[in-house]
Design a protein around this motif. Structure first.
Motif, PDB file in Angstrom:
ATOM      1  N   SER A  24      62.997  -9.418  29.188  1.00  0.00           N
ATOM      2  CA  SER A  24      63.333  -8.264  30.020  1.00  0.00           C
ATOM      3  C   SER A  24      63.731  -7.120  29.093  1.00  0.00           C
ATOM      4  N   VAL A  25      63.810  -5.931  29.645  1.00  0.00           N
ATOM      5  CA  VAL A  25      64.245  -4.779  28.863  1.00  0.00           C
ATOM      6  C   VAL A  25      65.672  -5.012  28.362  1.00  0.00           C
ATOM      7  N   THR A  26      66.514  -5.553  29.220  1.00  0.00           N
ATOM      8  CA  THR A  26      67.903  -5.815  28.850  1.00  0.00           C
ATOM      9  C   THR A  26      67.995  -6.812  27.701  1.00  0.00           C
ATOM     10  N   GLU A  27      67.233  -7.885  27.782  1.00  0.00           N
ATOM     11  CA  GLU A  27      67.244  -8.895  26.717  1.00  0.00           C
ATOM     12  C   GLU A  27      66.743  -8.319  25.404  1.00  0.00           C
ATOM     13  N   ALA A  28      65.668  -7.558  25.476  1.00  0.00           N
ATOM     14  CA  ALA A  28      65.102  -6.968  24.263  1.00  0.00           C
ATOM     15  C   ALA A  28      66.057  -5.949  23.661  1.00  0.00           C
ATOM     16  N   ALA A  29      66.694  -5.141  24.498  1.00  0.00           N
ATOM     17  CA  ALA A  29      67.641  -4.146  24.004  1.00  0.00           C
ATOM     18  C   ALA A  29      68.808  -4.825  23.283  1.00  0.00           C
ATOM     19  N   GLU A  30      69.308  -5.903  23.871  1.00  0.00           N
ATOM     20  CA  GLU A  30      70.394  -6.648  23.225  1.00  0.00           C
ATOM     21  C   GLU A  30      69.957  -7.188  21.874  1.00  0.00           C
ATOM     22  N   ALA A  31      68.764  -7.756  21.825  1.00  0.00           N
ATOM     23  CA  ALA A  31      68.250  -8.319  20.569  1.00  0.00           C
ATOM     24  C   ALA A  31      68.063  -7.238  19.506  1.00  0.00           C
ATOM     25  N   LEU A  32      67.668  -6.047  19.936  1.00  0.00           N
ATOM     26  CA  LEU A  32      67.445  -4.943  19.004  1.00  0.00           C
ATOM     27  C   LEU A  32      68.740  -4.231  18.621  1.00  0.00           C
ATOM     28  N   GLY A  33      69.805  -4.494  19.362  1.00  0.00           N
ATOM     29  CA  GLY A  33      71.080  -3.843  19.068  1.00  0.00           C
ATOM     30  C   GLY A  33      71.134  -2.399  19.541  1.00  0.00           C
ATOM     31  N   VAL A  34      70.408  -2.108  20.636  1.00  0.00           N
ATOM     32  CA  VAL A  34      70.401  -0.761  21.211  1.00  0.00           C
ATOM     33  C   VAL A  34      70.728  -0.865  22.699  1.00  0.00           C
ATOM     34  N   SER A  35      70.980   0.264  23.315  1.00  0.00           N
ATOM     35  CA  SER A  35      71.264   0.253  24.747  1.00  0.00           C
ATOM     36  C   SER A  35      69.977   0.064  25.542  1.00  0.00           C
ATOM     37  N   ARG A  36      70.143  -0.433  26.751  1.00  0.00           N
ATOM     38  CA  ARG A  36      68.995  -0.593  27.650  1.00  0.00           C
ATOM     39  C   ARG A  36      68.360   0.770  27.910  1.00  0.00           C
ATOM     40  N   LYS A  37      69.190   1.800  28.046  1.00  0.00           N
ATOM     41  CA  LYS A  37      68.705   3.159  28.295  1.00  0.00           C
ATOM     42  C   LYS A  37      67.812   3.639  27.150  1.00  0.00           C
ATOM     43  N   THR A  38      68.230   3.372  25.919  1.00  0.00           N
ATOM     44  CA  THR A  38      67.452   3.789  24.744  1.00  0.00           C
ATOM     45  C   THR A  38      66.089   3.111  24.730  1.00  0.00           C
ATOM     46  N   LEU A  39      66.080   1.794  24.921  1.00  0.00           N
ATOM     47  CA  LEU A  39      64.812   1.069  24.900  1.00  0.00           C
ATOM     48  C   LEU A  39      63.930   1.465  26.079  1.00  0.00           C
ATOM     49  N   SER A  40      64.530   1.641  27.239  1.00  0.00           N
ATOM     50  CA  SER A  40      63.765   2.042  28.415  1.00  0.00           C
ATOM     51  C   SER A  40      63.070   3.384  28.203  1.00  0.00           C
ATOM     52  N   ALA A  41      63.766   4.323  27.565  1.00  0.00           N
ATOM     53  CA  ALA A  41      63.164   5.636  27.291  1.00  0.00           C
ATOM     54  C   ALA A  41      61.937   5.497  26.402  1.00  0.00           C
ATOM     55  N   ILE A  42      61.997   4.610  25.428  1.00  0.00           N
ATOM     56  CA  ILE A  42      60.841   4.378  24.550  1.00  0.00           C
ATOM     57  C   ILE A  42      59.716   3.707  25.331  1.00  0.00           C
ATOM     58  N   LEU A  43      60.050   2.661  26.071  1.00  0.00           N
ATOM     59  CA  LEU A  43      59.023   1.913  26.814  1.00  0.00           C
ATOM     60  C   LEU A  43      58.311   2.785  27.838  1.00  0.00           C
ATOM     61  N   ASN A  44      59.018   3.780  28.372  1.00  0.00           N
ATOM     62  CA  ASN A  44      58.431   4.656  29.382  1.00  0.00           C
ATOM     63  C   ASN A  44      57.876   5.952  28.802  1.00  0.00           C
ATOM     64  N   GLY A  45      57.786   6.031  27.462  1.00  0.00           N
ATOM     65  CA  GLY A  45      57.168   7.179  26.808  1.00  0.00           C
ATOM     66  C   GLY A  45      58.000   8.441  26.832  1.00  0.00           C
ATOM     67  N   ARG A  46      59.285   8.346  27.135  1.00  0.00           N
ATOM     68  CA  ARG A  46      60.154   9.524  27.161  1.00  0.00           C
ATOM     69  C   ARG A  46      60.835   9.758  25.816  1.00  0.00           C
ATOM     70  N   ALA A  47      60.754   8.792  24.927  1.00  0.00           N
ATOM     71  CA  ALA A  47      61.331   8.915  23.586  1.00  0.00           C
ATOM     72  C   ALA A  47      60.372   8.261  22.600  1.00  0.00           C
ATOM     73  N   GLY A  48      60.472   8.699  21.364  1.00  0.00           N
ATOM     74  CA  GLY A  48      59.606   8.151  20.327  1.00  0.00           C
ATOM     75  C   GLY A  48      60.336   7.140  19.460  1.00  0.00           C
ATOM     76  N   ILE A  49      59.587   6.601  18.517  1.00  0.00           N
ATOM     77  CA  ILE A  49      60.113   5.626  17.571  1.00  0.00           C
ATOM     78  C   ILE A  49      60.705   6.367  16.380  1.00  0.00           C
ATOM     79  N   SER A  50      62.002   6.222  16.181  1.00  0.00           N
ATOM     80  CA  SER A  50      62.670   6.809  15.020  1.00  0.00           C
ATOM     81  C   SER A  50      62.517   5.855  13.840  1.00  0.00           C
ATOM     82  N   PRO A  51      62.778   6.328  12.631  1.00  0.00           N
ATOM     83  CA  PRO A  51      62.730   5.403  11.490  1.00  0.00           C
ATOM     84  C   PRO A  51      63.665   4.203  11.670  1.00  0.00           C
ATOM     85  N   GLU A  52      64.871   4.438  12.197  1.00  0.00           N
ATOM     86  CA  GLU A  52      65.794   3.316  12.401  1.00  0.00           C
ATOM     87  C   GLU A  52      65.252   2.330  13.431  1.00  0.00           C
ATOM     88  N   MET A  53      64.693   2.849  14.515  1.00  0.00           N
ATOM     89  CA  MET A  53      64.129   1.953  15.535  1.00  0.00           C
ATOM     90  C   MET A  53      62.935   1.198  14.956  1.00  0.00           C
TER      91      MET A  53
END
Length: 94
Positions: A24-53
């Protein structure tokens, strides 16, 4: 070589990383160490991939950070090229 209409990296993450693992988005966000909101924005094309991400994704999915940044670059460049004719630029050639 520039790709024709490349997918947003978020689409790649969803289809090739999260879905095959049943995450799930929540599980993946936890594994990545980011918020669900941050990952959701990327998955939905509202944010890009930063070097840290890119580094986070490379660790989580055993890929390279460069591959994620390349995907982001190709996506952004393709969309910028679509607006090339609208740019008001004067050639500066000797």
């Amino acid at each position: 070589m520039q790709m024709h209409n490349p997918p947003h990296p978020g689409e790649v993450i969803r289809e090739l990383c999260l879905e095959p693992l049943g995450l799930s988005v929540t599980e993946a966000a936890e594994a990545l160490g980011v918020s669900r909101k941050t990952l959701s924005a990327i998955l939905n094309g509202r944010a890009g991939i930063s070097p840290e991400m890119a580094i986070r994704l490379s660790i989580a999915f055993d890929t390279t950070a460069e591959s994620w940044l390349t995907q982001q670059f190709q996506y952004e460049l393709w969309y910028a090229e679509q607006r090339r004719k609208d740019l008001k630029v004067r050639k500066l050639v000797a």
